[in-house]
Enzyme design. Structure first.
Site, PDB file in Angstrom:
ATOM      1  N   GLU A 197       0.773  -1.241  -0.058  1.00 49.97           N
ATOM      2  CA  GLU A 197       0.016   0.001   0.023  1.00 49.97           C
ATOM      3  C   GLU A 197       0.921   1.409   0.158  1.00 49.97           C
ATOM      4  OE1 GLU A 197      -3.268   0.430   2.532  1.00 49.97           O
ATOM      5  OE2 GLU A 197      -3.906  -1.714   1.926  1.00 49.97           O
ATOM      6  N   GLU A 255      -5.364  -8.636   0.256  1.00 45.15           N
ATOM      7  CA  GLU A 255      -6.328  -8.438   1.478  1.00 45.15           C
ATOM      8  C   GLU A 255      -7.625  -8.166   1.030  1.00 45.15           C
ATOM      9  OE1 GLU A 255      -4.751  -5.240   4.050  1.00 45.15           O
ATOM     10  OE2 GLU A 255      -2.439  -5.681   3.585  1.00 45.15           O
TER      11      GLU A 255
HETATM   12  C1  GCO Z   1      -4.022  -1.930   5.245  1.00 49.82           C
HETATM   13  C2  GCO Z   1      -3.104  -2.794   5.832  1.00 49.82           C
HETATM   14  C3  GCO Z   1      -3.491  -3.618   7.111  1.00 49.82           C
HETATM   15  C4  GCO Z   1      -4.636  -3.336   7.860  1.00 49.82           C
HETATM   16  C5  GCO Z   1      -5.960  -3.721   7.232  1.00 49.82           C
HETATM   17  C6  GCO Z   1      -7.090  -3.386   7.923  1.00 49.82           C
HETATM   18  O1  GCO Z   1      -4.730  -2.281   4.256  1.00 49.82           O
HETATM   19  O2  GCO Z   1      -4.438  -0.715   5.738  1.00 49.82           O
HETATM   20  O3  GCO Z   1      -2.361  -3.263   4.897  1.00 49.82           O
HETATM   21  O4  GCO Z   1      -2.377  -3.550   7.717  1.00 49.82           O
HETATM   22  O5  GCO Z   1      -4.686  -3.522   9.064  1.00 49.82           O
HETATM   23  O6  GCO Z   1      -6.138  -3.421   6.002  1.00 49.82           O
HETATM   24  O7  GCO Z   1      -7.406  -2.008   7.954  1.00 49.82           O
END
Ligand code: GCO
Length: 475
Positions: A208, A397
């Site tokens: 990200e 994710e």
């Molecule tokens: C993100 C991160 C994760 C977060 C998850 C929940 O996407 O912000 O990669 O570390 O914990 O997405 O917000």
């Protein structure tokens, strides 16, 4: 460590997730004909037989042991210990103590039926000062973790950077405001690739970029807590993308032949408000423009004209060589997909699209930012595949924090999380049925963990964690 398997929480949540995944795998699929775009999602459809199911975590959010075996401080150690930055005034000094409980945690993955695990490597464990001489013990934990995963039939996918920059680089170079950090990242990537690519076949370079820039260097709501000017943020964005490219080159030079690499990006998700051909085209245009500083740059090797025009004098300073490095060929694109960032409508304007505003009545999950819009997990990979001819995509994710409230009978039924996952997985299956090349899905997250500035107040885990006892419970 004992698991509280059936006391406060039933296996219900877990079994539902696994059953849901399997039901979409095992049910008889119709002769899904990708060309029939109008074909409604058939709930009896299935995922490809070789589709990879996994869970995801990150080092700072779960490991704990922040001073063990020579680990140096990261920018998140400093930030979390800065008063007022974390909603519940917590930090991840111990987190879930995964550093010591990893064997049991691998068994949790196995109990889910997960066949892959996405985790991140803590740069400050390997290079406590960010650069220079690597810590001999720095990779020992990951050696142990990899052996445990492989011994249990779980394929490791390693993220090199999930925001835990060694604090020494922030202090010395100003972190990602300097190209020296981009170069240090490449050296770290080379070291990790040399030592772990015998067992890790898939590396994600950076998690990200967009959130790390926006919240960490613009809003000051993530580490390192900076509120830079537009030009400063644009240069950080460029330096992080340069770090990605240099790391790709380092992995190509130092990893075992055949090792695959790509980013894990939360692409700005642009969803056609109504799925008309005009709105779909407008959403594609919006996807390319709104991801100009990340995926578009990495996959096209240039900034869009609109990006440079909009940035004006605040545009980053860069060379043609930078662009060549940043767009080093990658093997796949990882996509973190949670929520529709924008519903897009075709418009007769210069951009060719309008972003529809969200009304106050639009629903959200327990986390206020998380608006459920399951079609996002259909359109984001579809746009990426079509715009840039990407042949391999992983959903790196997807998930939601849950109410986590026990019912009168003491059970946590987790129906909000189950609703969210069922709807997103239905749309993801639609994508695979339409020929979108999604090869796997990593649910966020394996277990409750340190949710950055939300501390332990937002629980995304398939397993509940009692942070006092470290007990894991299926939720
Ligand atoms: C993100 C991160 C994760 C977060 C998850 C929940 O996407 O912000 O990669 O570390 O914990 O997405 O917000």
């Amino acid at each position: 460590m004992s698991f509280d398997r059936l006391s406060r929480r039933q296996f219900g949540g877990i079994a539902s997730w696994v059953a849901l995944a399997q039901s979409t795998e095992s049910a008889q699929v119709g002769d899904a004909n990708p060309s029939q775009e109008s074909r409604p999602p058939d709930w009896h459809s299935s995922f490809p037989s070789d589709f990879l199911w996994g869970t995801a975590t990150s080092a700072y959010q779960i490991e704990g042991a922040v001073k063990e075996d020579g680990r140096g401080p990261s920018i998140w150690d400093r930030y979390a210990h800065t008063h007022g930055t974390i909603s519940d005034h917590s930090n991840a000094d111990t987190a879930t103590d995964h550093y010591h409980l990893y064997r049991e945690d691998v068994q949790l993955m196995k109990a889910l039926g997960a066949k892959a695990y996405r985790f991140s490597i803590a740069w400050p464990r390997v290079f406590p000062e960010g650069a220079g001489t690597p810590k001999p013990k720095g990779l020992d934990f990951y050696d142990r973790l990899l052996d445990e995963l492989l011994a249990n039939g779980i394929e490791p996918f390693a993220t090199l950077y999930h925001w835990d920059l060694p604090e020494a680089l922030q202090a010395r170079f100003g972190g990602w405001t300097s190209r020296d950090t981009s170069k240090a990242f490449a050296d770290y990537a080379a070291h990790v690739a040399t030592h772990l690519s015998d067992r890790v076949n898939h590396f994600f370079t950076i998690n990200e970029c967009s959130r790390h820039v926006h919240l960490g260097h613009g809003e000051g709501a993530d580490a390192p807590g900076l509120k830079l000017s537009r030009s400063g943020q644009n240069q950080v964005r460029h330096n992080i993308a340069l770090g990605h490219g240099l790391a790709v080159q380092a992995i190509r030079a130092h990893a075992r032949a055949g090792t695959r690499v790509g980013p894990a990006e939360n692409a700005v998700s642009c969803i056609p408000a109504v799925e008309t051909p005009a709105n779909i085209r407008a959403a594609e245009i919006a996807t390319r423009e709104l991801n100009a500083g990340y995926l578009t740059l990495m996959l096209e090797g240039k900034y869009t004209d609109a990006y440079l025009a909009q940035a004006g004098n605040d545009a980053p300073k860069y060379s043609a060589e930078d662009l060549r490095i940043i767009s080093s060929p990658i093997d796949f694109v990882g996509l973190n997909v949670y929520t529709p960032d924008h519903y897009v409508v075709a418009a007769d304007n210069e951009r060719g699209f309008t972003l529809a505003p969200f009304p106050a009545s639009f629903p959200h999950m327990k986390a206020g930012w998380l608006r459920p819009g399951p079609e996002a997990i259909y359109w984001v990979p579809r746009h990426v595949a079509k715009l840039w001819n990407v042949k391999s995509i992983y959903i790196t994710e997807n998930g939601t924090s849950g109410s986590d409230q026990p019912a009168a009978d003491g059970t946590v039924y987790d129906v909000d999380r189950i609703m969210y996952l069922r709807n997103y997985l239905t749309q993801l299956q639609r994508a695979t049925a339409h020929g979108v090349p999604v090869l796997g899905y990593f649910l966020w997250g394996l277990m409750d963990n340190f949710e950055w500035a939300d501390g332990y107040e937002q629980r995304f885990g398939l397993y509940h964690v009692d942070f006092a006892t470290k007990r894991r419970t299926p939720s």
